[in-house]
Each structure stands twice: as C-alpha cells, then as structure tokens.
Design an enzyme around this catalytic site. Structure first.
Site, PDB file in Angstrom:
ATOM      1  N   PHE A 152      -1.901   6.754   4.324  1.00 25.93           N
ATOM      2  CA  PHE A 152      -1.765   5.657   3.360  1.00 25.93           C
ATOM      3  C   PHE A 152      -0.498   4.823   3.570  1.00 25.93           C
ATOM      4  CE2 PHE A 152      -4.525   7.919  -0.017  1.00 25.93           C
ATOM      5  CZ  PHE A 152      -5.653   7.265   0.446  1.00 25.93           C
ATOM      6  N   HIS A 163      -7.607  -2.296  -4.955  1.00 22.19           N
ATOM      7  CA  HIS A 163      -7.794  -2.845  -3.611  1.00 22.19           C
ATOM      8  C   HIS A 163      -8.427  -4.229  -3.651  1.00 22.19           C
ATOM      9  CE1 HIS A 163      -7.071   1.411  -2.673  1.00 22.19           C
ATOM     10  NE2 HIS A 163      -6.558   0.951  -1.543  1.00 22.19           N
ATOM     11  N   HIS A 223      -5.114   5.763  -5.815  1.00 24.20           N
ATOM     12  CA  HIS A 223      -6.273   6.386  -5.165  1.00 24.20           C
ATOM     13  C   HIS A 223      -6.788   7.559  -5.992  1.00 24.20           C
ATOM     14  CE1 HIS A 223      -4.211   4.384  -1.800  1.00 24.20           C
ATOM     15  NE2 HIS A 223      -5.447   4.057  -1.482  1.00 24.20           N
ATOM     16  N   HIS A 253     -10.912   5.469   7.616  1.00 25.04           N
ATOM     17  CA  HIS A 253      -9.459   5.624   7.815  1.00 25.04           C
ATOM     18  C   HIS A 253      -9.168   6.694   8.864  1.00 25.04           C
ATOM     19  CE1 HIS A 253      -7.219   3.279   4.776  1.00 25.04           C
ATOM     20  NE2 HIS A 253      -8.279   3.401   4.010  1.00 25.04           N
ATOM     21  N   HIS A 279       0.830  -1.201   0.000  1.00 24.73           N
ATOM     22  CA  HIS A 279       0.000   0.000   0.000  1.00 24.73           C
ATOM     23  C   HIS A 279       0.864   1.251   0.000  1.00 24.73           C
ATOM     24  CE1 HIS A 279      -3.410   2.615   1.361  1.00 24.73           C
ATOM     25  NE2 HIS A 279      -4.015   1.832   0.498  1.00 24.73           N
ATOM     26  N   HIS A 284     -15.316   5.480   2.922  1.00 22.68           N
ATOM     27  CA  HIS A 284     -13.972   4.902   2.945  1.00 22.68           C
ATOM     28  C   HIS A 284     -12.960   5.807   3.661  1.00 22.68           C
ATOM     29  CE1 HIS A 284      -9.948   5.120   0.989  1.00 22.68           C
ATOM     30  NE2 HIS A 284      -9.896   3.896   1.479  1.00 22.68           N
ATOM     31  N   HIS A 330     -11.373  -2.660   4.171  1.00 22.09           N
ATOM     32  CA  HIS A 330     -11.434  -2.690   2.708  1.00 22.09           C
ATOM     33  C   HIS A 330     -12.261  -3.851   2.172  1.00 22.09           C
ATOM     34  CE1 HIS A 330      -9.607   0.630   0.570  1.00 22.09           C
ATOM     35  NE2 HIS A 330      -9.002   0.870   1.733  1.00 22.09           N
TER      36      HIS A 330
END
Ligand code: C2O
Length: 557
Positions: free
Chosen positions: A317, A177, A168, A300, A147, A296, A330
């Site tokens: 990230f 993903h 992203h 995070h 990632h 999403h 995810h």
C-alpha cells in the site's frame, strides 16, 4: 469499541437521504437514546431490527485526518518507520467540496482500446505531474503519498487516541478510492488544459483486457514503472485467483469465475460486497468486501515486484500509488462498484444502498486540481454521473458465468462418505496447509445459508490468501471454474498498531447448493486452500447460518 455515548441522530430529509444533526430530544438525561423518538425521527426509514441487531449503527462517522498531526508511516514487512515522509503539505484553509454542475460527462476508456492520440495526451499529463515542484500537492509523488498516508498508519482517527485511520478492509474502500481518482483525473486534465480528460480503466474482467495494458510497459513512457513482476509483463494473463496456473485458458476461465463469485454469487448483503462498517472509535480493518479482497487484492499482488524488499510498487500500500498503473487498476475497481450499483440485475444482488449515516457522513480530505484542500463526504461519491464521469461500455462476460452444475457423485465429494474431521475438533486453525472439515448445515439439502468464517486473525505484514470450496474433490487446485468454489479471503500487507487484525466474512451458499449435489445431506465438507506460503492467518471458527432476509440484513432502503 465506542468511546462516545452521545448520539446525535435526526432525519433531515434532503433528497430523501438522512443527515446527522444535533437533536437533543432523542437523548435522555443519561445520554441514552430514546429509540421510539429515534424511530419517529427517522421517519420509518430505519427498521427496528437494525437498531437492535446493530447497537453501533448510530455511532459517529469516520472524520477526515488532521494533516498537521500526520506522522511517519511504517514499512510493514520490517515494522520499521519508512524512510520517506508521506504526509501532504499542511494548509490552514479547508473548504467543503461542492460537486460542480455536470456540463459534460468524461467517459473513461478501456485501457486496451485507446488511440495513440489518447496515449500521447495521458503520457504528457503524467509527465507534467512528475515535473511539478516536489512540494506541490498535485505533484506525482505527493499524489502517490496520499495512499501511503491513508493506508500505512500516518494518521490516527482525530480525537480517538492512537486508533489508526485506515480506509481499506471496510466500507470506506470504494468511496475513498473514488474520490482519490476523481481529483487525480481532474489534476491531469488541468495540467494538459483538457477538462474532458478521463483516466483509462484496466479491463481485467474481460479476456481482451487480461494483460497489463501495453501503454504502461513502454520504458520510454511516463506511464512506465520498472518495479513490476517481470514474469507478468504482457503477454502474461492476469491471475485474479492467484492460483499460479500457467495454462492461459484455465486462468481466463478462473478469472471469470472469480468475477461472477465476487460480484453476484457470494454476497447476501450490501456490506458483503462493500465491506464491513467502520465508525469513529472502532478498530480499523473490520472486514473487506468481496471485491476488495478478491480481484482487487490479486491485481496488486500480481503486479508487485518480487525483486523488491516489500513487493513494491503495486504489491504494498505505501508504494502502490507510485506506479501509474495503480490508477488504471483502481479505475476498473471503481467501475465494478458502478456496475454493481446500476447494472447488475437486482434479483441477483442484495439491496445496493447502505443508508447508515455513519457511512454516508464519513469524510476525507484531498487537494483538488487547483491545489485547494477540500473536505469530501461518502454521500457525494455514490453516483458517478453526478461526479461527471462514466465508463466506456464493454461487455461483461462474467455476468452469466455461473459454473455448470456438478454431476452428482462424480466430481462432488459427499460429506457422508468423507473421513474429514468435524470442524469443532479442528478450529481455531492456522491455515498453513490445505484444511478439510465437516460443517453442519442448518437444515437438510438445498437451503438459503451462509458460510461464516469468523475471527480471522491476520498478520497484517503479509500477503495472505485462502480460497474456500464446498464438497470439492480437490483433484486440481489450479481450477476455480467449478461449482464447489465459493469465494476467497485475501489481504495485502498494511499497517495496524499491533500487527494483527481480526475480521469475519460470510459467503452465500444458495447457488452453490443448487449446483452441487446436496440432496438430503445435513453436513457439507469445506476445504480451505492457502495460496500463500506459511502461516500468518488463523481462522477462529467456521459455521453455517441461515441467511437473514435481505430486508433486515443490509440496513438498506
Ligand atoms: Cu488503496 Cu488498491 O488500494
């Protein structure tokens, strides 16, 4: 910016899909494409409108990174080089991955409903992953670093100078993903000798799943990570709107509204949900889809630890994959893609297929469960059943969570009686406070229209979030469960070369107009509410346009 002018397009109708292939007869001696030949070549699957409305539609797909050119990733908040190396081991041999024949379906369970036996197995699998030699590409940290490498600027687009490869904030978000979890799940299964092992999903879209799943908060478990926001451990209710409301009932209702908005209400085209086109030679971060920038991103940010310098682990990230909860989060993001594709009533959502070859032929590399380096394509990721997994069926309380219509003249502010300034006198504007402006509609009253926020310029080193409301009286910003809420823009910190990114989003207003009192109005009041501190986000312009007919808008078949 496209650096190539050599187009290669043809239709090779395999399974009814399109393939890129050398086809010199479509390119004249000046390297220009003969559109007529191209249309014939594509067998009419592409409408002429797509070719003219989107000149980039036939560029080249994003290619997988060259592992031997992997560089040092960057810490976003300091813009200094990270003190960790997140590059994977280099192996000379890459093979094209073929989806194995499906003999059984792995059913991913809801993380709140698993049995003690399941937790035991999952824990053992993660524990074994952590004990693999540090250089094994299947090792826990190596997997986390995938990632980091794909998201923090360790890779450039091959052959495109210093243009970052970033998966992203664009249409590669879901497919990348999905593949990432696919191999992660197979590696875990292999480590415990159970080929049916399935990752759990964090069911944050259902009230029963709106806390961190208990198995992740046992400090003795391999699933534990101490770098999490301690205020948000169970029983804290996940705040998908990041409104900061402390009233759990209000938060649950906000969450369902957020889900309804990003899955159904706010999207006109497939790209509104999936993310904007990102092709070879173009700048990263063209624009995230509704799901990526909505639930999403909030999950995070909500789990990331404010005691850490950069919101580690989930809040940044580069470190997100170090928390086992990342893969559980995810798995639900991936479930949202599946639900959107196969379960949402098609009269409510736009055409769901992106048939653009630059989407279908984009590719990535991963190490599989046998530590073999493999190349995979977006095309092969479109159908979860073909990939051999599915999700436990759980009811979807957000599916019918349309906010009640707002009674005329009570909760609704009328543009005609507002003293808000006109949009053009305010924009471009830094969203560091609540901003309220009047925006002209294209016609009076109810209409099929989109609200476009354009040239959003972002400091990519910051967590940023702005909510958008129409004709809202704004008596309580902790409430999203009302007809005036139309959507959000949010981003997590991520790296780009010059620390800024430009993007545009559009939000569908059709249902909003039905649910608020717009009568004969030819203007609306738009309110922008920042959920972050300070600046960091400038919106270049705001306008309302007529919604394009969905057939020509989404490059879909
Ligand atoms: Cu690749 Cu949830 O981020």
């Amino acid at each position: 910016m496209i650096r190539r002018n050599r187009f290669r397009v043809s239709c090779d109708a395999r399974n009814g899909e399109q393939n890129l292939k050398d086809d010199s007869k479509n390119v004249d001696s000046h390297g220009k494409v003969d559109r007529r030949n191209m249309l014939f070549g594509l067998g009419g699957l592409y409408g002429a409108a797509n070719l003219t409305s989107n000149p980039l539609a036939m560029a080249e797909p994003i290619k997988p990174p060259e592992l031997d050119k992997c560089g040092t990733a960057t810490n976003l908040n300091t813009n200094e080089k990270l003190d960790i190396n997140c590059c994977p081991p280099v192996t000379p041999k890459i093979i094209d991955y073929k989806l194995p024949p499906v003999r059984f379906i792995r059913t991913r369970p809801s993380a709140h409903r698993v049995t003690p036996e399941y937790i035991f197995k999952y824990n053992m699998a993660i524990d074994r992953m952590k004990r693999l030699p540090a250089t094994d590409p299947r090792n826990f940290m190596q997997q986390a670093n995938i990632h980091c490498a794909y998201c923090n600027g360790a890779y450039d687009q091959p052959g495109q100078g210093t243009l970052d490869l970033q998966i992203h904030n664009c249409w590669l978000f879901f497919p990348f993903h999905r593949w990432y979890l696919y191999f992660y799940e197979r590696i875990l299964g292999k480590l415990i000798g159970d080929p049916t092992f399935s990752l759990p999903f964090w069911n944050w879209d259902n009230p029963k799943g709106m806390t961190i799943p208990p198995m992740f908060v046992d400090p003795k478990s391999a699933l534990y990570d101490e770098k999490r926001n301690q205020e948000n451990l169970p029983p804290a209710v996940i705040d998908l709107g990041l409104t900061g409301s402390k009233d759990p009932l209000q938060v649950v209702s906000n969450n369902l509204t957020v889900m309804y908005s990003e899955m159904i209400r706010g999207n006109q085209t497939a790209e509104d949900f999936m993310g904007s086109p990102y092709r070879e030679g173009t700048s990263p971060n063209p624009g995230p889809g509704a799901s990526e920038r909505g639930s999403h991103t909030s999950v995070h940010a909500w789990v990331g630890d404010p005691r850490q310098p950069s919101g580690e682990d989930l809040g940044n990230f580069y470190s997100a994959g170090r928390d086992p909860l990342f893969y559980c989060h995810h798995a639900n993001v991936d479930r949202m893609w599946t639900l959107w594709q196969y379960f949402l009533p098609s009269n409510k959502v736009p055409d769901k297929k992106i048939t653009d070859p630059d989407f279908l032929n984009a590719s990535f590399v991963f190490y599989d469960e046998n530590a073999q380096l493999v190349r995979v394509s977006v095309r092969d990721s479109l159908d979860n059943l073909r990939m051999g997994y599915d999700f436990e069926r759980i009811d979807l309380p957000w599916l019918d969570y349309r906010p009640p219509a707002q009674a005329a003249r009570t909760k609704v502010m009328k543009a005609s009686s507002s003293d808000a300034p006109k949009a053009e006198s305010v924009f471009p504007v830094v969203v560091d406070r609540i901003i309220r402006v009047i925006v002209p509609k294209t016609k009076k009253g109810k209409a099929d229209e989109l609200l476009v926020l354009e040239n959003i310029e972002l400091d990519t080193t910051k967590l940023l979030k702005v909510d958008v409301f129409v004709n809202d009286e704004d008596d309580n910003q902790f409430e999203l469960n009302k007809a005036s809420y139309v959507g959000t823009y949010a981003q997590l910190p991520h790296k780009t070369k010059n620390k800024t990114a430009k993007t545009t989003i559009s939000l569908k207003l059709t249902e909003v107009y039905e649910d608020i009192d717009v009568e004969d109005d030819d203007t609306i009041v738009v309110t922008l509410v920042p959920r972050h501190q300070g600046g960091g986000i400038t919106i270049g312009g705001i306008k309302i346009i007529e919604a394009p007919a969905s057939s020509s808008s989404s490059k879909s078949s």
